[in-house]
Write a protein that holds these residues in place. Structure first.
Motif, PDB file in Angstrom:
ATOM      1  N   LEU A 116       0.825  -1.207   0.000  1.00  0.00           N
ATOM      2  CA  LEU A 116       0.000   0.000   0.000  1.00  0.00           C
ATOM      3  C   LEU A 116       0.856   1.253   0.000  1.00  0.00           C
ATOM      4  CD1 LEU A 116      -2.837   1.275   0.209  1.00  0.00           C
ATOM      5  CD2 LEU A 116      -2.635   1.088   2.704  1.00  0.00           C
ATOM      6  N   ALA A 117       1.977   1.227   0.713  1.00  0.00           N
ATOM      7  CA  ALA A 117       2.830   2.408   0.806  1.00  0.00           C
ATOM      8  C   ALA A 117       3.393   2.816  -0.550  1.00  0.00           C
ATOM      9  CB  ALA A 117       3.971   2.152   1.790  1.00  0.00           C
ATOM     10  N   TYR A 118       3.519   1.856  -1.475  1.00  0.00           N
ATOM     11  CA  TYR A 118       4.033   2.159  -2.800  1.00  0.00           C
ATOM     12  C   TYR A 118       2.939   2.660  -3.739  1.00  0.00           C
ATOM     13  CZ  TYR A 118       8.667   0.143  -2.039  1.00  0.00           C
ATOM     14  OH  TYR A 118       9.938  -0.090  -1.592  1.00  0.00           O
ATOM     15  N   ALA A 119       1.689   2.573  -3.327  1.00  0.00           N
ATOM     16  CA  ALA A 119       0.572   2.947  -4.191  1.00  0.00           C
ATOM     17  C   ALA A 119       0.462   4.463  -4.310  1.00  0.00           C
ATOM     18  CB  ALA A 119      -0.729   2.375  -3.637  1.00  0.00           C
ATOM     19  N   PRO A 120      -0.066   4.957  -5.436  1.00  0.00           N
ATOM     20  CA  PRO A 120      -0.266   6.415  -5.587  1.00  0.00           C
ATOM     21  C   PRO A 120      -1.232   6.944  -4.530  1.00  0.00           C
ATOM     22  CG  PRO A 120      -0.506   5.263  -7.699  1.00  0.00           C
ATOM     23  CD  PRO A 120      -0.463   4.206  -6.635  1.00  0.00           C
ATOM     24  N   GLY A 121      -1.027   8.182  -4.145  1.00  0.00           N
ATOM     25  CA  GLY A 121      -1.932   8.833  -3.210  1.00  0.00           C
ATOM     26  C   GLY A 121      -1.760   8.431  -1.765  1.00  0.00           C
ATOM     27  N   GLN A 122      -0.654   7.784  -1.428  1.00  0.00           N
ATOM     28  CA  GLN A 122      -0.423   7.332  -0.059  1.00  0.00           C
ATOM     29  C   GLN A 122       0.698   8.115   0.618  1.00  0.00           C
ATOM     30  OE1 GLN A 122      -2.319   5.270   1.606  1.00  0.00           O
ATOM     31  NE2 GLN A 122      -3.674   4.910  -0.150  1.00  0.00           N
ATOM     32  N   ASP A 123       0.758   9.406   0.332  1.00  0.00           N
ATOM     33  CA  ASP A 123       1.803  10.236   0.933  1.00  0.00           C
ATOM     34  C   ASP A 123       1.707  10.239   2.458  1.00  0.00           C
ATOM     35  OD1 ASP A 123       2.595  10.814  -1.616  1.00  0.00           O
ATOM     36  OD2 ASP A 123       1.693  12.802  -1.688  1.00  0.00           O
ATOM     37  N   GLY A 124       0.478  10.268   2.975  1.00  0.00           N
ATOM     38  CA  GLY A 124       0.301  10.281   4.431  1.00  0.00           C
ATOM     39  C   GLY A 124       0.828   9.024   5.079  1.00  0.00           C
ATOM     40  N   LEU A 125       0.572   7.862   4.463  1.00  0.00           N
ATOM     41  CA  LEU A 125       1.057   6.595   5.011  1.00  0.00           C
ATOM     42  C   LEU A 125       2.577   6.533   4.939  1.00  0.00           C
ATOM     43  CD1 LEU A 125       0.604   3.766   6.130  1.00  0.00           C
ATOM     44  CD2 LEU A 125       0.280   2.959   3.780  1.00  0.00           C
ATOM     45  N   ARG A 126       3.139   6.978   3.817  1.00  0.00           N
ATOM     46  CA  ARG A 126       4.599   6.963   3.698  1.00  0.00           C
ATOM     47  C   ARG A 126       5.248   7.871   4.741  1.00  0.00           C
ATOM     48  NH1 ARG A 126       3.205   6.312  -1.882  1.00  0.00           N
ATOM     49  NH2 ARG A 126       3.085   8.553  -2.257  1.00  0.00           N
ATOM     50  N   ALA A 127       4.631   9.024   4.976  1.00  0.00           N
ATOM     51  CA  ALA A 127       5.156   9.937   6.003  1.00  0.00           C
ATOM     52  C   ALA A 127       5.062   9.299   7.383  1.00  0.00           C
ATOM     53  CB  ALA A 127       4.388  11.259   5.968  1.00  0.00           C
ATOM     54  N   PHE A 128       3.950   8.613   7.647  1.00  0.00           N
ATOM     55  CA  PHE A 128       3.776   7.920   8.936  1.00  0.00           C
ATOM     56  C   PHE A 128       4.872   6.871   9.137  1.00  0.00           C
ATOM     57  CE2 PHE A 128       2.088   3.877  10.641  1.00  0.00           C
ATOM     58  CZ  PHE A 128       1.938   4.243  11.976  1.00  0.00           C
ATOM     59  N   LEU A 129       5.164   6.089   8.104  1.00  0.00           N
ATOM     60  CA  LEU A 129       6.168   5.037   8.217  1.00  0.00           C
ATOM     61  C   LEU A 129       7.568   5.622   8.365  1.00  0.00           C
ATOM     62  CD1 LEU A 129       4.815   2.543   5.524  1.00  0.00           C
ATOM     63  CD2 LEU A 129       4.694   2.302   8.006  1.00  0.00           C
ATOM     64  N   LEU A 130       7.885   6.634   7.570  1.00  0.00           N
ATOM     65  CA  LEU A 130       9.218   7.226   7.629  1.00  0.00           C
ATOM     66  C   LEU A 130       9.445   7.965   8.943  1.00  0.00           C
ATOM     67  CD1 LEU A 130       9.600   8.550   3.967  1.00  0.00           C
ATOM     68  CD2 LEU A 130      10.862   6.662   5.026  1.00  0.00           C
ATOM     69  N   ASP A 131       8.460   8.749   9.358  1.00  0.00           N
ATOM     70  CA  ASP A 131       8.614   9.529  10.590  1.00  0.00           C
ATOM     71  C   ASP A 131       8.621   8.640  11.829  1.00  0.00           C
ATOM     72  OD1 ASP A 131       8.611  11.756   8.999  1.00  0.00           O
ATOM     73  OD2 ASP A 131       6.529  12.309   9.402  1.00  0.00           O
ATOM     74  N   GLY A 132       7.789   7.599  11.814  1.00  0.00           N
ATOM     75  CA  GLY A 132       7.661   6.764  13.000  1.00  0.00           C
ATOM     76  C   GLY A 132       8.676   5.640  13.090  1.00  0.00           C
ATOM     77  N   TYR A 133       9.141   5.142  11.923  1.00  0.00           N
ATOM     78  CA  TYR A 133       9.962   3.929  11.958  1.00  0.00           C
ATOM     79  C   TYR A 133      11.236   4.007  11.116  1.00  0.00           C
ATOM     80  CZ  TYR A 133       5.779   2.195  14.159  1.00  0.00           C
ATOM     81  OH  TYR A 133       4.719   2.038  15.022  1.00  0.00           O
ATOM     82  N   GLY A 134      11.408   5.094  10.375  1.00  0.00           N
ATOM     83  CA  GLY A 134      12.605   5.212   9.548  1.00  0.00           C
ATOM     84  C   GLY A 134      13.889   5.105  10.350  1.00  0.00           C
ATOM     85  N   ASP A 135      13.957   5.827  11.469  1.00  0.00           N
ATOM     86  CA  ASP A 135      15.174   5.805  12.290  1.00  0.00           C
ATOM     87  C   ASP A 135      15.402   4.439  12.931  1.00  0.00           C
ATOM     88  OD1 ASP A 135      15.773   8.404  11.697  1.00  0.00           O
ATOM     89  OD2 ASP A 135      14.867   9.236  13.509  1.00  0.00           O
ATOM     90  N   ARG A 136      14.337   3.705  13.159  1.00  0.00           N
ATOM     91  CA  ARG A 136      14.490   2.414  13.844  1.00  0.00           C
ATOM     92  C   ARG A 136      14.961   1.317  12.887  1.00  0.00           C
ATOM     93  NH1 ARG A 136       9.600   1.608  18.034  1.00  0.00           N
ATOM     94  NH2 ARG A 136      11.126   0.105  18.863  1.00  0.00           N
ATOM     95  N   PHE A 137      14.647   1.470  11.606  1.00  0.00           N
ATOM     96  CA  PHE A 137      15.141   0.510  10.614  1.00  0.00           C
ATOM     97  C   PHE A 137      16.508   0.917  10.059  1.00  0.00           C
ATOM     98  CE2 PHE A 137      10.711  -0.875  10.450  1.00  0.00           C
ATOM     99  CZ  PHE A 137      10.850  -2.248  10.281  1.00  0.00           C
ATOM    100  N   ARG A 138      16.898   2.182  10.286  1.00  0.00           N
ATOM    101  CA  ARG A 138      18.122   2.682   9.669  1.00  0.00           C
ATOM    102  C   ARG A 138      19.379   1.917  10.089  1.00  0.00           C
ATOM    103  NH1 ARG A 138      17.061   7.614  10.184  1.00  0.00           N
ATOM    104  NH2 ARG A 138      16.158   7.763   8.096  1.00  0.00           N
ATOM    105  N   PRO A 139      19.562   1.518  11.351  1.00  0.00           N
ATOM    106  CA  PRO A 139      20.775   0.761  11.687  1.00  0.00           C
ATOM    107  C   PRO A 139      20.933  -0.520  10.873  1.00  0.00           C
ATOM    108  CG  PRO A 139      19.721   1.557  13.682  1.00  0.00           C
ATOM    109  CD  PRO A 139      18.775   1.843  12.565  1.00  0.00           C
ATOM    110  N   LEU A 140      19.827  -1.235  10.643  1.00  0.00           N
ATOM    111  CA  LEU A 140      19.902  -2.447   9.835  1.00  0.00           C
ATOM    112  C   LEU A 140      20.292  -2.106   8.403  1.00  0.00           C
ATOM    113  CD1 LEU A 140      19.317  -5.538   9.520  1.00  0.00           C
ATOM    114  CD2 LEU A 140      16.996  -4.876   8.862  1.00  0.00           C
ATOM    115  N   ILE A 141      19.671  -1.073   7.848  1.00  0.00           N
ATOM    116  CA  ILE A 141      19.954  -0.683   6.465  1.00  0.00           C
ATOM    117  C   ILE A 141      21.404  -0.237   6.328  1.00  0.00           C
ATOM    118  CG2 ILE A 141      19.394   0.982   4.649  1.00  0.00           C
ATOM    119  CD1 ILE A 141      16.503   0.954   5.741  1.00  0.00           C
ATOM    120  N   GLU A 142      21.906   0.513   7.297  1.00  0.00           N
ATOM    121  CA  GLU A 142      23.284   0.986   7.229  1.00  0.00           C
ATOM    122  C   GLU A 142      24.282  -0.158   7.321  1.00  0.00           C
ATOM    123  OE1 GLU A 142      23.552   3.941  10.276  1.00  0.00           O
ATOM    124  OE2 GLU A 142      22.665   5.517   9.015  1.00  0.00           O
ATOM    125  N   LEU A 143      23.958  -1.171   8.126  1.00  0.00           N
ATOM    126  CA  LEU A 143      24.840  -2.338   8.204  1.00  0.00           C
ATOM    127  C   LEU A 143      24.840  -3.115   6.893  1.00  0.00           C
ATOM    128  CD1 LEU A 143      24.145  -3.648  11.821  1.00  0.00           C
ATOM    129  CD2 LEU A 143      26.340  -2.836  10.913  1.00  0.00           C
TER     130      LEU A 143
END
Length: 218
Positions: A116-143
């Motif tokens: 759903l996050a990749y679907a058009p018109g889901q800017d609010g959901l993408r913002a929710f995921l990035l703002d709420g969980y982006g920093d928490r997934f970042r250590p894994l992504i950086e590794l």
């Protein structure tokens, strides 16, 4: 009945329906019918369908992040070398499976949410995921970035999304793929086996060097 009980009934009903049918396909009428509440109760507790989607997402994203953080911390304490890409993928897969044991809808919801996050018109959901969980997934992504083959940032970006795409397609269509393979889809054991099959394939993709160039001769 207490309001907190009503809120729980609503979010559990929505969770089941979202896992069964998808976020877009599920209607508010179906949710209120299964929870045995009226629309005003949903709006009071969650504001809108989008608010309800976020509440359902939090129910499995929070424990997933906690599992990832715990496993990465344990690996940092026990290991003296950076974990390999395959080991990092194993940590992610194990975290998903642990959360699934607590919430049987977690894998389906996680895949549907990413879709759903990749679907058009889901800017609010993408913002929710990035703002709420982006920093928490970042250590894994950086590794993963540190242990993958040296490539440009845009190339790594696409490889990360190939990883997500492979997970979304495989787990969202697990029953169909099992039917194509001639095997019956049995929940936990087969899903775990399937996740393990993905690790070396995805890991090899991260270790590939540079961009592939295709030449077409006419």
């Amino acid at each position: 009945m207490q309001e907190s009980d009503t809120a729980t009934r609503i979010v559990l009903a929505a969770e089941e329906l979202f896992a069964e049918q998808g976020f877009i396909e599920t209607t508010m009428r179906q949710i209120t019918a299964r929870a045995d509440v009226n629309l005003a109760a949903v709006n009071y507790h969650y504001g809108s369908k989008n608010g309800l989607i976020e509440a359902v997402a939090q129910r499995f994203l929070e424990p997933l992040c906690e599992q990832l953080e715990q496993r990465l911390a344990e690996r940092e304490i026990d290991g003296h070398q950076f974990p390999s890409v395959e080991e990092l993928l194993e940590i992610l897969m194990r975290a998903l499976l642990v959360v699934k044991e607590v919430n049987p809808h977690a894998l389906s919801l996680f895949m549907r949410l990413l879709d759903l996050a990749y679907a058009p018109g889901q800017d609010g959901l993408r913002a929710f995921l990035l703002d709420g969980y982006g920093d928490r997934f970042r250590p894994l992504i950086e590794l993963v970035r540190r242990n993958a083959a040296p490539v440009e940032e845009d190339e790594f970006f696409w490889r990360m999304h190939f990883l997500l795409g492979a997970m979304i397609f495989t787990l969202s269509n697990y029953a169909t793929l099992s039917a194509f393979s001639g095997q019956e889809a049995e929940a936990s054991a087969d899903i775990e086996r399937t996740l393990h099959r993905m690790i070396p394939v995805i890991g090899a993709g991260f270790q590939a060097r540079g961009e592939s160039t295709w030449f077409c001769k006419v």
